[in-house]
Design an enzyme around this catalytic site. Structure first.
Site, mmCIF file in Angstrom:
data_model
loop_
_atom_site.group_PDB
_atom_site.id
_atom_site.type_symbol
_atom_site.label_atom_id
_atom_site.label_comp_id
_atom_site.label_asym_id
_atom_site.label_seq_id
_atom_site.Cartn_x
_atom_site.Cartn_y
_atom_site.Cartn_z
ATOM 1 C CE LYS A 118 -11.989 10.065 -28.045
ATOM 2 N NZ LYS A 118 -10.972 9.313 -28.788
ATOM 3 C CE LYS B 65 -11.089 9.194 -24.220
ATOM 4 N NZ LYS B 65 -10.300 8.802 -25.347
#
Ligand code: PBG
Length: 325
Positions: free
Chosen positions: A195, A248
């Protein structure tokens, strides 16, 4: 064999031929729809930065999920807006917290819809950071306890999958341990493994009211410049017991999705985040692009890069198009 014997255009002549040799197929089965749940009754408040997305109270959330299920979408992921925020994000792990209430209602009212919960503190803390602050810094080890407690309370409420999005080191192992000790050894963990500290989360921070009140998230989320490090993050999460690993954002990180999938061969999820959604939406609303086609092309690209699952605010619109096909 080269031209003129080989003519790649031969198989592009009509839609039937193209359909038969198509390499990547988008399916409703890979879609996960993110939803925001708040306290109250009868609430359905549109999020300014994300047209077509709403804050739902538990009752309207159930109706929304009925529609989502009707479109053939297998799963939703829930984000909570608490009544009160505090230093330690207490409502995140409260058994009567908003996400816990929502999970309970969905599990009671609907069958056959997977309910995933986002496990993080940033929506619940006054400072908006994803963990506990000690000496002006997010303290990793003190945060683990709260994350594990949050995941466990989601599990007890009936969550089908828990998804830690905080980027603390060691959180997957801690959550796995706490779940196993409480009889949830079959509950999968979908870890936000790679992330990045991304500007593409802008619209979400309005949706979830989770903007950091000081500093930023670069002390725990990944540097957008790093790719090898993403593989290390993923390797550690798999070792700690992650069942699905996530990359992400998605569109600006297709190379990461590709490398994660080809290096590990585990189920990979990609989060087509709020800013990616907003860019396409806004340009579509202005008439600058053909929104539906750009949406489908983007989702296809994420799939082609190697994602098995796609978290996207476009899930309902994409499922509608896939149903028509
Ligand atoms: C919470 C969380 C965020 C997103 C998902 N979980 C925000 C952040 O890290 O700032 C972003 C989702 C999106 O932008 O659509 N940690």
């Amino acid at each position: 064999m080269s031209f003129p014997v080989t003519r790649l255009r031969r198989l592009r002549q009509n839609e039937l031929l193209r359909r038969m040799v198509r390499e990547t197929r988008l399916s409703t089965d890979c879609l996960i729809y993110p939803l925001f749940v708040c306290h109250g009754r009868g609430v359905r408040r549109e999020i300014g930065t994300m047209p077509g997305n709403f804050h739902f109270s538990v009752d309207t959330l159930v109706e929304e999920c009925r529609e989502v299920q009707g479109l053939g979408i297998p799963a939703v992921i829930l984000f909570g807006l608490p009544e009160q925020k505090d230093e330690r994000g207490s409502e995140a792990c409260s058994d009567s917290g908003i996400v816990q209430q929502a999970v309970g209602a969905l599990k009671k009212e609907l069958s056959g819809l997977l309910v995933i919960t986002d496990v993080c503190l940033c929506e619940y803390t006054v400072h908006g950071h994803c963990g506990v602050i000690v000496d002006g810094n997010v303290d990793n080890d003190a945060t683990l306890k709260l994350l594990a407690k949050t995941a466990l309370s989601h599990a007890r409420a009936g969550a089908d999958i828990v998804a830690p999005s905080d980027m603390m080191d060691g959180r997957v192992a801690r959550i796995r341990q706490v779940l196993d000790e409480d009889g949830f050894s079959n509950l999968p963990i979908m870890a936000y493994s790679a992330k990045y500290a991304s500007a593409f989360y802008g619209p979400f921070r309005e949706a979830a009211d989770s903007t950091p009140q000081f500093g930023d998230r670069r002390g725990y989320q990944m540097d957008p410049a790093n790719a090898d490090e993403a593989l290390r993050e993923v390797a550690l999460d798999i070792e700690e017991g992650a069942d699905v690993v996530m990359v992400k954002p998605a569109l600006a990180y297709l190379d990461i999705i590709y490398r994660v999938k080809s290096s590990f061969g585990v189920p990979v999820a990609a989060y087509n985040v709020s800013g990616e959604f907003a860019c396409i939406k806004a340009a579509g609303m202005k008439g600058w692009i053909d929104e539906k086609r750009v949406m489908m092309e983007s989702l296809l690209a994420i799939k082609r890069a190697g994602a098995d699952l796609i978290l996207t605010y476009f899930a309902k619109e994409a499922a509608t198009i896939l149903q028509e096909r």
